[in-house]
Write a protein that holds these residues in place. Structure first.
Motif, PDB file in Angstrom:
ATOM      1  N   LYS A  17       3.292  10.588  -8.241  1.00 53.30           N
ATOM      2  CA  LYS A  17       2.318  10.309  -7.815  1.00 53.30           C
ATOM      3  C   LYS A  17       2.664   9.201  -8.042  1.00 53.30           C
ATOM      4  O   LYS A  17       2.664   8.425  -9.202  1.00 53.30           O
ATOM      5  CB  LYS A  17       1.041  11.515  -7.670  1.00 53.30           C
ATOM      6  CG  LYS A  17       0.012  10.657  -7.032  1.00 53.30           C
ATOM      7  CD  LYS A  17      -1.407  12.166  -6.973  1.00 53.30           C
ATOM      8  CE  LYS A  17      -2.338  11.530  -7.435  1.00 53.30           C
ATOM      9  NZ  LYS A  17      -2.834  11.100  -5.241  1.00 53.30           N
ATOM     10  N   HIS A  18       1.742   8.711  -6.597  1.00 57.46           N
ATOM     11  CA  HIS A  18       1.757   6.859  -6.669  1.00 57.46           C
ATOM     12  C   HIS A  18      -0.149   6.690  -7.294  1.00 57.46           C
ATOM     13  O   HIS A  18      -1.070   6.841  -6.849  1.00 57.46           O
ATOM     14  CB  HIS A  18       1.801   6.094  -5.715  1.00 57.46           C
ATOM     15  CG  HIS A  18       3.621   6.116  -6.043  1.00 57.46           C
ATOM     16  ND1 HIS A  18       4.129   6.902  -5.620  1.00 57.46           N
ATOM     17  CD2 HIS A  18       4.706   5.113  -5.932  1.00 57.46           C
ATOM     18  CE1 HIS A  18       5.657   7.201  -5.027  1.00 57.46           C
ATOM     19  NE2 HIS A  18       5.810   5.554  -5.655  1.00 57.46           N
ATOM     20  N   GLN A  64       5.695   6.494  -1.701  1.00 58.07           N
ATOM     21  CA  GLN A  64       5.491   7.356  -1.023  1.00 58.07           C
ATOM     22  C   GLN A  64       4.717   8.898  -2.103  1.00 58.07           C
ATOM     23  O   GLN A  64       6.100   9.168  -2.384  1.00 58.07           O
ATOM     24  CB  GLN A  64       5.849   7.448   0.205  1.00 58.07           C
ATOM     25  CG  GLN A  64       5.315   9.173   1.139  1.00 58.07           C
ATOM     26  CD  GLN A  64       6.073   8.728   2.213  1.00 58.07           C
ATOM     27  OE1 GLN A  64       7.130   8.491   2.648  1.00 58.07           O
ATOM     28  NE2 GLN A  64       5.266  10.442   3.574  1.00 58.07           N
ATOM     29  N   ASP A  65       3.625   9.709  -2.065  1.00 62.30           N
ATOM     30  CA  ASP A  65       3.850  10.383  -2.637  1.00 62.30           C
ATOM     31  C   ASP A  65       4.643  11.407  -2.848  1.00 62.30           C
ATOM     32  O   ASP A  65       4.760  11.870  -1.021  1.00 62.30           O
ATOM     33  CB  ASP A  65       2.320  11.157  -3.113  1.00 62.30           C
ATOM     34  CG  ASP A  65       1.406  10.339  -3.592  1.00 62.30           C
ATOM     35  OD1 ASP A  65       1.365   8.469  -4.274  1.00 62.30           O
ATOM     36  OD2 ASP A  65       0.180  10.096  -3.154  1.00 62.30           O
ATOM     37  N   TYR A  72       6.646   2.994 -13.089  1.00 61.15           N
ATOM     38  CA  TYR A  72       5.158   3.011 -12.033  1.00 61.15           C
ATOM     39  C   TYR A  72       3.787   3.319 -12.739  1.00 61.15           C
ATOM     40  O   TYR A  72       4.351   4.148 -14.485  1.00 61.15           O
ATOM     41  CB  TYR A  72       5.744   4.958 -11.500  1.00 61.15           C
ATOM     42  CG  TYR A  72       7.173   4.439 -10.829  1.00 61.15           C
ATOM     43  CD1 TYR A  72       6.614   4.441  -9.335  1.00 61.15           C
ATOM     44  CD2 TYR A  72       7.949   4.807 -10.649  1.00 61.15           C
ATOM     45  CE1 TYR A  72       7.356   4.138  -8.638  1.00 61.15           C
ATOM     46  CE2 TYR A  72       9.096   5.311  -9.792  1.00 61.15           C
ATOM     47  CZ  TYR A  72       8.601   5.164  -8.519  1.00 61.15           C
ATOM     48  OH  TYR A  72      10.094   4.791  -7.544  1.00 61.15           O
ATOM     49  N   VAL A  73       2.765   3.175 -12.740  1.00 61.82           N
ATOM     50  CA  VAL A  73       2.307   2.781 -13.056  1.00 61.82           C
ATOM     51  C   VAL A  73       1.586   4.338 -12.919  1.00 61.82           C
ATOM     52  O   VAL A  73       1.420   5.375 -12.324  1.00 61.82           O
ATOM     53  CB  VAL A  73       0.750   2.439 -13.130  1.00 61.82           C
ATOM     54  CG1 VAL A  73      -1.101   1.926 -12.939  1.00 61.82           C
ATOM     55  CG2 VAL A  73       1.059   0.708 -12.682  1.00 61.82           C
ATOM     56  N   LYS A  74       0.611   5.096 -14.039  1.00 65.30           N
ATOM     57  CA  LYS A  74       0.661   6.351 -14.235  1.00 65.30           C
ATOM     58  C   LYS A  74      -1.382   6.282 -14.264  1.00 65.30           C
ATOM     59  O   LYS A  74      -1.583   5.462 -14.396  1.00 65.30           O
ATOM     60  CB  LYS A  74       1.013   6.650 -15.524  1.00 65.30           C
ATOM     61  CG  LYS A  74       2.795   6.956 -16.037  1.00 65.30           C
ATOM     62  CD  LYS A  74       2.956   7.197 -17.390  1.00 65.30           C
ATOM     63  CE  LYS A  74       2.231   8.045 -17.671  1.00 65.30           C
ATOM     64  NZ  LYS A  74       2.894   8.634 -19.358  1.00 65.30           N
ATOM     65  N   GLN A  98       0.465  -1.042   0.074  1.00 63.10           N
ATOM     66  CA  GLN A  98      -0.107   0.182  -0.302  1.00 63.10           C
ATOM     67  C   GLN A  98       0.829   0.882  -0.130  1.00 63.10           C
ATOM     68  O   GLN A  98       2.030   1.229   0.366  1.00 63.10           O
ATOM     69  CB  GLN A  98      -1.070   0.310   1.085  1.00 63.10           C
ATOM     70  CG  GLN A  98      -2.180  -1.189   1.125  1.00 63.10           C
ATOM     71  CD  GLN A  98      -3.156  -1.303   2.565  1.00 63.10           C
ATOM     72  OE1 GLN A  98      -1.865  -0.593   3.799  1.00 63.10           O
ATOM     73  NE2 GLN A  98      -4.162  -2.015   2.698  1.00 63.10           N
ATOM     74  N   LEU A  99      -0.076   2.518  -0.352  1.00 64.84           N
ATOM     75  CA  LEU A  99       0.850   3.423  -0.281  1.00 64.84           C
ATOM     76  C   LEU A  99       1.470   3.695   0.679  1.00 64.84           C
ATOM     77  O   LEU A  99       0.755   3.565   2.257  1.00 64.84           O
ATOM     78  CB  LEU A  99      -0.085   4.469  -0.376  1.00 64.84           C
ATOM     79  CG  LEU A  99       1.111   6.295  -1.555  1.00 64.84           C
ATOM     80  CD1 LEU A  99       1.596   6.039  -2.237  1.00 64.84           C
ATOM     81  CD2 LEU A  99       0.022   6.910  -1.124  1.00 64.84           C
ATOM     82  N   GLY A 100       3.152   3.995   1.414  1.00 68.58           N
ATOM     83  CA  GLY A 100       3.739   4.510   2.166  1.00 68.58           C
ATOM     84  C   GLY A 100       4.631   3.392   2.352  1.00 68.58           C
ATOM     85  O   GLY A 100       5.469   3.302   3.441  1.00 68.58           O
ATOM     86  N   ASP A 101       4.113   1.998   2.309  1.00 66.13           N
ATOM     87  CA  ASP A 101       4.627   1.025   2.726  1.00 66.13           C
ATOM     88  C   ASP A 101       6.606   1.169   1.600  1.00 66.13           C
ATOM     89  O   ASP A 101       6.058   1.582   0.813  1.00 66.13           O
ATOM     90  CB  ASP A 101       4.494  -0.374   2.057  1.00 66.13           C
ATOM     91  CG  ASP A 101       3.449  -1.182   2.973  1.00 66.13           C
ATOM     92  OD1 ASP A 101       2.683  -0.418   4.236  1.00 66.13           O
ATOM     93  OD2 ASP A 101       2.551  -0.614   2.430  1.00 66.13           O
ATOM     94  N   SER A 102       7.058   0.134   2.139  1.00 61.79           N
ATOM     95  CA  SER A 102       8.685  -0.308   0.974  1.00 61.79           C
ATOM     96  C   SER A 102       8.807  -1.506   0.979  1.00 61.79           C
ATOM     97  O   SER A 102       7.715  -1.981   1.552  1.00 61.79           O
ATOM     98  CB  SER A 102       9.301   0.842   2.295  1.00 61.79           C
ATOM     99  OG  SER A 102       9.567   1.453   2.986  1.00 61.79           O
ATOM    100  N   LEU A 103       9.124  -1.611  -0.816  1.00 62.65           N
ATOM    101  CA  LEU A 103      10.017  -2.500  -0.746  1.00 62.65           C
ATOM    102  C   LEU A 103      10.885  -3.352  -0.813  1.00 62.65           C
ATOM    103  O   LEU A 103      11.882  -2.565  -1.033  1.00 62.65           O
ATOM    104  CB  LEU A 103       8.971  -2.706  -2.576  1.00 62.65           C
ATOM    105  CG  LEU A 103       9.315  -3.803  -3.407  1.00 62.65           C
ATOM    106  CD1 LEU A 103       8.377  -5.278  -2.894  1.00 62.65           C
ATOM    107  CD2 LEU A 103       9.511  -3.841  -5.001  1.00 62.65           C
TER     108      LEU A 103
END
Length: 359
Positions: free
Chosen positions: A334-335, A328-329, A294-296, A265-270
């Motif tokens: 922006k993700h 993270q945005d 990245y997905v646009k 999720q947004l805010g997570d790290s891979l």
């Protein structure tokens, strides 16, 4: 997080107005404050900057020389940094008919913030005459002034218009770059590297020929060249790789590329890891990068390459790599939800990839 435009807030303007009120008794502090803050909430960061210059013009003497003298007196008491761009912006707007005085003013005001945007207005009006001054600035004792010579003449300076004639004739700034190619100040060296990197978008052959003639034994020059050609190395440009002895074709195998999760999720790290094993009988120099597709918002993907490490790998050796990438945005990215792709690149060539999803 507070918006960047709040650098120009009411507290800033109260201080700004009182500084000018101290410099000259003819400055009407309260009237200036009312004018400059009237429609402030509707303006962007750069809108507030430009509005400040316009309103300031109403409260300074109509004689440009006298107005600039007041700006000189006010400058040391004003906050340095981005808000100090008001001073060179005023010069850019109202000083084109006073070239010599304006050049001296920009040389002075750049020490408090930067005149990189303002000088471009003069380059647009009289490229040859302005570049002649900037070549002299490249020899200045002040590192802010030397940086202005390089940064202000960048072909593709972010947040500004392109300098089309310099894109067409990149040699116009060559003298500036060569004077600064071993500068002691990191602030200046970063600008020179970015100026050269701008050339890679339009004139990569010219840029590579230029830096190939420079002394890579000098640590400052070597640093500039390496940062200047970073985009070309990420793209696997053969000439760029050869400048620092990186082979265009390497014999390595990607081992066990894994991630700690398949969705986030947004805010997570891979977290991801992998190994590279040499399949050559010779030592090899490697530039190891990774790319995220990245997905646009449209659902398509855009690729961003990140630097990982430069290593030497011996025959038969395996080297392990690991990295954490946060999602993270940012103001620049922006993700969006969807299937993303992670790629591992060695000397600009894709060695393998793995997918993951942002939900």
């Amino acid at each position: 997080m507070e918006p960047l435009k709040e650098m120009f807030n009411r507290e800033f303007y109260v201080n700004f107005a009182h500084v000018f009120g101290e410099v000259t008794k003819d400055f009407h502090v309260d009237s200036f404050l009312g004018d400059v803050t009237r429609d402030m909430d509707t303006l962007s960061l750069n809108g507030r900057l430009r509005n400040t210059s316009h309103v300031l013009k109403k409260y300074l003497p109509t004689d440009y020389k006298r107005a600039v003298a007041i700006l000189y007196e006010a400058a040391p008491s004003l906050p340095s940094g981005y808000t100090a761009l008001v001073l060179p912006d005023y010069v850019a707007l109202y000083g084109k008919q006073h070239f010599d005085l304006s050049m001296e003013a920009l040389q002075y005001f750049t020490r408090y913030g930067s005149a990189e945007f303002a000088i471009r207005e003069f380059l647009k009006t009289d490229l040859v005459k302005t570049l002649d001054v900037m070549h002299k600035w490249a020899e200045d004792s002040n590192d802010h002034v030397r940086r202005l010579a390089s940064e202000g003449s960048r072909p593709r300076l972010p947040w500004s218009f392109k300098l089309t004639e310099i894109i067409k004739q990149p040699m116009l700034t060559q003298g500036i770059l060569e004077r600064l190619n071993a500068d002691e100040a990191l602030y200046v060296r970063k600008s020179v590297a970015n100026h050269l990197n701008d050339h890679t978008k339009d004139n990569d052959s010219y840029m590579l020929k230029l830096v190939s003639s420079w002394d890579k034994a000098n640590k400052h020059t070597s640093w500039i060249i390496k940062h200047a050609i970073r985009s070309l190395i990420k793209r696997g440009n053969k000439e760029a790789l050869m400048i620092f002895g990186f082979e265009n074709e390497v014999s390595v195998k990607l081992d066990n590329l894994t991630t700690d999760r398949t969705s986030l999720q947004l805010g997570d790290s891979l977290h991801f890891s992998f190994g590279l094993s040499s399949e050559s009988e010779q030592e090899q120099k490697l530039v190891v990068d990774y790319a995220i597709h990245y997905v646009k918002v449209s659902g398509s993907r855009t690729k961003k390459v990140f630097k990982l490490r430069e290593v030497k790998i011996l025959p038969g050796q395996t080297i392990q790599f690991s990295k954490k990438q946060q999602f993270q945005d940012l103001t620049t990215r922006k993700h969006y939800a969807g299937e993303h792709q992670l790629e591992i690149l060695v000397n600009g060539k894709v060695k393998g990839s793995i997918g993951f999803e942002i939900i």
